[in-house]
Write an enzyme that holds these catalytic residues in place. Structure first.
Site, PDB file in Angstrom:
ATOM      1  N   GLY A   1     -13.964  19.411 -36.507  1.00 20.79           N
ATOM      2  CA  GLY A   1     -13.347  20.668 -36.077  1.00 20.79           C
ATOM      3  C   GLY A   1     -11.939  20.459 -35.585  1.00 20.79           C
ATOM      4  O   GLY A   1     -11.588  20.886 -34.483  1.00 20.79           O
TER       5      GLY A   1
ATOM      6  N   THR B   1      -8.123  23.681 -35.748  1.00 19.80           N
ATOM      7  CA  THR B   1      -7.520  24.659 -34.825  1.00 19.80           C
ATOM      8  C   THR B   1      -7.970  24.343 -33.398  1.00 19.80           C
ATOM      9  O   THR B   1      -8.692  23.367 -33.163  1.00 19.80           O
ATOM     10  CB  THR B   1      -7.934  26.100 -35.242  1.00 19.80           C
ATOM     11  N   GLY B   2      -7.535  25.157 -32.438  1.00 21.18           N
ATOM     12  CA  GLY B   2      -8.032  25.083 -31.064  1.00 21.18           C
ATOM     13  C   GLY B   2      -7.906  23.697 -30.438  1.00 21.18           C
ATOM     14  O   GLY B   2      -6.904  22.990 -30.610  1.00 21.18           O
TER      15      GLY B   2
ATOM     16  N   SER C   1     -20.297  21.882 -22.722  1.00 21.95           N
ATOM     17  CA  SER C   1     -19.740  22.985 -21.935  1.00 21.95           C
ATOM     18  C   SER C   1     -20.611  23.113 -20.689  1.00 21.95           C
ATOM     19  O   SER C   1     -21.808  22.792 -20.733  1.00 21.95           O
ATOM     20  CB  SER C   1     -19.828  24.275 -22.756  1.00 21.95           C
TER      21      SER C   1
ATOM     22  N   TYR D   1     -26.452  29.094 -27.027  1.00 21.29           N
ATOM     23  CA  TYR D   1     -25.278  28.207 -26.896  1.00 21.29           C
ATOM     24  C   TYR D   1     -25.564  27.156 -25.825  1.00 21.29           C
ATOM     25  O   TYR D   1     -25.337  25.963 -26.031  1.00 21.29           O
ATOM     26  CB  TYR D   1     -24.052  29.045 -26.521  1.00 21.29           C
TER      27      TYR D   1
HETATM   28  N1  LIG Z   1     -12.428  26.857 -25.447  1.00 20.43           N
HETATM   29  C1  LIG Z   1     -13.231  26.708 -24.381  1.00 20.43           C
HETATM   30  O1  LIG Z   1     -13.055  27.352 -23.330  1.00 20.43           O
HETATM   31  C2  LIG Z   1     -14.377  25.730 -24.443  1.00 20.43           C
HETATM   32  C3  LIG Z   1     -15.150  25.541 -23.280  1.00 20.43           C
HETATM   33  C4  LIG Z   1     -16.211  24.649 -23.305  1.00 20.43           C
HETATM   34  C5  LIG Z   1     -16.484  23.958 -24.471  1.00 20.43           C
HETATM   35  N2  LIG Z   1     -15.722  24.145 -25.579  1.00 20.43           N
HETATM   36  C6  LIG Z   1     -16.080  23.405 -26.791  1.00 20.43           C
HETATM   37  O2  LIG Z   1     -14.921  22.844 -27.367  1.00 20.43           O
HETATM   38  C7  LIG Z   1     -15.109  22.674 -28.766  1.00 20.43           C
HETATM   39  C8  LIG Z   1     -13.890  23.168 -29.519  1.00 20.43           C
HETATM   40  O3  LIG Z   1     -13.833  24.572 -29.364  1.00 20.43           O
HETATM   41  P1  LIG Z   1     -12.478  25.403 -29.413  1.00 20.43           P
HETATM   42  O4  LIG Z   1     -12.351  26.054 -28.096  1.00 20.43           O
HETATM   43  O5  LIG Z   1     -11.356  24.592 -29.929  1.00 20.43           O
HETATM   44  O6  LIG Z   1     -12.891  26.521 -30.476  1.00 20.43           O
HETATM   45  P2  LIG Z   1     -12.160  27.018 -31.819  1.00 20.43           P
HETATM   46  O7  LIG Z   1     -10.721  27.239 -31.572  1.00 20.43           O
HETATM   47  O8  LIG Z   1     -12.990  28.175 -32.280  1.00 20.43           O
HETATM   48  O9  LIG Z   1     -12.302  25.789 -32.816  1.00 20.43           O
HETATM   49  C9  LIG Z   1     -13.554  25.447 -33.342  1.00 20.43           C
HETATM   50  C10 LIG Z   1     -13.402  24.341 -34.370  1.00 20.43           C
HETATM   51  O10 LIG Z   1     -14.721  24.066 -34.880  1.00 20.43           O
HETATM   52  C11 LIG Z   1     -14.690  24.140 -36.297  1.00 20.43           C
HETATM   53  N3  LIG Z   1     -15.939  24.693 -36.814  1.00 20.43           N
HETATM   54  C12 LIG Z   1     -16.575  25.829 -36.426  1.00 20.43           C
HETATM   55  N4  LIG Z   1     -17.647  26.041 -37.210  1.00 20.43           N
HETATM   56  C13 LIG Z   1     -17.686  25.024 -38.098  1.00 20.43           C
HETATM   57  C14 LIG Z   1     -18.543  24.705 -39.202  1.00 20.43           C
HETATM   58  N5  LIG Z   1     -19.575  25.478 -39.563  1.00 20.43           N
HETATM   59  N6  LIG Z   1     -18.282  23.578 -39.900  1.00 20.43           N
HETATM   60  C15 LIG Z   1     -17.235  22.790 -39.577  1.00 20.43           C
HETATM   61  N7  LIG Z   1     -16.383  23.051 -38.575  1.00 20.43           N
HETATM   62  C16 LIG Z   1     -16.606  24.157 -37.849  1.00 20.43           C
HETATM   63  C17 LIG Z   1     -13.527  25.041 -36.647  1.00 20.43           C
HETATM   64  O11 LIG Z   1     -12.995  24.668 -37.907  1.00 20.43           O
HETATM   65  P3  LIG Z   1     -13.049  25.585 -39.251  1.00 20.43           P
HETATM   66  O12 LIG Z   1     -12.884  26.995 -38.841  1.00 20.43           O
HETATM   67  O13 LIG Z   1     -11.953  25.010 -40.098  1.00 20.43           O
HETATM   68  O14 LIG Z   1     -14.386  25.304 -39.839  1.00 20.43           O
HETATM   69  C18 LIG Z   1     -12.518  24.716 -35.544  1.00 20.43           C
HETATM   70  O15 LIG Z   1     -11.715  23.632 -35.918  1.00 20.43           O
HETATM   71  C19 LIG Z   1     -16.410  23.403 -29.110  1.00 20.43           C
HETATM   72  O16 LIG Z   1     -17.451  22.465 -29.243  1.00 20.43           O
HETATM   73  C20 LIG Z   1     -16.644  24.280 -27.905  1.00 20.43           C
HETATM   74  O17 LIG Z   1     -18.018  24.557 -27.680  1.00 20.43           O
HETATM   75  C21 LIG Z   1     -14.689  25.019 -25.599  1.00 20.43           C
END
Ligand SMILES: NC(=O)c1ccc[n+]([C@@H]2O[C@H](COP(=O)([O-])OP(=O)(O)OC[C@H]3O[C@@H](n4cnc5c(N)ncnc54)[C@H](OP(=O)(O)O)[C@@H]3O)[C@@H](O)[C@H]2O)c1
Length: 322
Positions: A25, A28-29, A169, A201
């Site tokens: 992943g 992005t993000g 998380s 989740y």
């Molecule tokens: N943001 C927060 O506040 C927060 C808090 C706690 C934990 N987290 C954790 O941090 C991690 C990153 O999240 P983020 O905040 O960066 O979210 P995000 O911006 O939505 O990014 C999610 C990433 O996961 C990939 N992804 C999603 N579904 C996928 C699939 N079916 N197959 C392959 N790749 C997939 C997406 O890539 P594609 O779209 O290219 O597939 C993207 O690169 C996650 O595990 C999330 O649970 C985030």
């Protein structure tokens, strides 16, 4: 308010020359930001996965601008399908014999009830089981690194200290009372709790915390750490349906989910766990939040029987994938 921390990735991350990194992943993000932060320290190779090919091109361009000597390789992969991961992992192992850092970052949050292509509850399948397969398939490469010097630069004479980082998380604290409902994991689990999509989740993120501990026990030469990155306004929040987004924003603005961090700060804890020396402050099997603060176990995350049951269940599900 900026994060109160002494951690400074520009100074605290050592030279990553020769290191090979895989991040799921990364399109992005937080994943893309983690790539940019680590790239500043000149690793040899960064493989990153995801589904969005056009976003991957921007990540490569940005990475190259930061570190022209690093090879950035996008490996298309849909975590909805275990065979997609098997294909992607084979591609990576065909390109590099060793691996230093595996960051299990891809994730979805609060998606509607559904099943993965292999018939698992969709958040459990994408967030947890897919990563368990990544780990299974890449562990030999990580273990090989632990017995050699830094993977692609043996001349550096630095012993490699391989890492697995699992993005969890604090939502692991809202998993069901039983922790993981094994009997229903091959159903959409529509009625698993009051706010069922968040409970699912939480269940998937609890599994990552338990699995980090189970791996740490079994693979002593690899440091495995679970991290909560903080609360960051990425796609996982901005792409929620309107009402879920509004509630989340309300909770965040009231500070009920912890302080909101910038994207750069959101990558700190992952980078800290991936690159800081193993010490009493960074132990294998540990669970940390920004930056490097241990998170106390809940009844479920500290449950050794649950941890063992998850381990056994997971090995049985993944048996066919080698
Ligand atoms: N943001 C927060 O506040 C927060 C808090 C706690 C934990 N987290 C954790 O941090 C991690 C990153 O999240 P983020 O905040 O960066 O979210 P995000 O911006 O939505 O990014 C999610 C990433 O996961 C990939 N992804 C999603 N579904 C996928 C699939 N079916 N197959 C392959 N790749 C997939 C997406 O890539 P594609 O779209 O290219 O597939 C993207 O690169 C996650 O595990 C999330 O649970 C985030």
């Amino acid at each position: 308010m900026p994060l109160q921390t002494a951690y400074n990735p520009a100074e605290d991350i050592s030279n990553l020359n020769g290191k090979v990194i895989v991040i799921t992943g990364g399109t992005t993000g937080l994943g893309a930001q983690t790539i940019r932060t680590l790239a500043q320290h000149r690793p040899s190779q960064i493989f990153f996965t995801g589904r969005n090919v056009s976003a991957s091109e921007s990540v490569i361009q940005a990475g190259k601008a930061i570190s022209p000597t690093t090879t950035f390789t996008f490996i298309p992969c849909d975590q909805n399908s275990l065979s997609s991961i098997q294909t992607a992992a084979r591609l990576i192992t065909s390109k590099t014999p060793n691996l230093d850092i595996l960051i299990c970052n891809a994730g979805i949050m609060a998606s509607p009830p559904g099943l993965t292509a292999d018939g698992y509850e969709v958040q459990f399948g994408i967030n947890f089981l897919a990563h368990a397969l990544w780990i299974k398939l890449l562990l030999p490469s990580l273990e090989r690194s632990s017995t050699t010097t830094s993977s692609s630069s043996p001349s550096s004479n630095e012993p490699s200290d391989p890492r697995i980082i699992l993005l969890t998380s604090t939502s692991f604290q809202i998993a069901p009372a039983a922790g993981i409902i094994f009997s229903d994991l091959q159903t959409p689990q529509e009625n698993i709790g009051f706010q069922a999509k968040f409970t699912r989740y939480g269940q998937s993120k609890l599994a990552l915390v338990l699995y980090a501990k189970a791996l740490a026990k079994r693979y002593e030469r690899v440091t495995t750490v679970a991290v909560h990155p903080g609360v960051i306004n990425t796609g996982i929040i901005t792409e929620q349906p309107f009402w879920a987004w509004l509630w989340l924003r309300l909770f965040i603005n009231l500070g009920l989910l912890g302080a909101e961090l910038s994207l750069e700060e959101g990558a700190y804890t992952t980078c800290w766990a991936a690159t800081s020396p193993r010490s009493k402050d960074l132990v294998s099997g540990g669970l940390y939040e920004p930056v490097g603060k241990p998170i106390a176990d809940t009844k479920q995350s500290g449950d050794e029987l649950l941890q063992e049951r998850l381990w056994e269940w997971t090995q049985a599900q993944l048996e066919a994938y080698t």
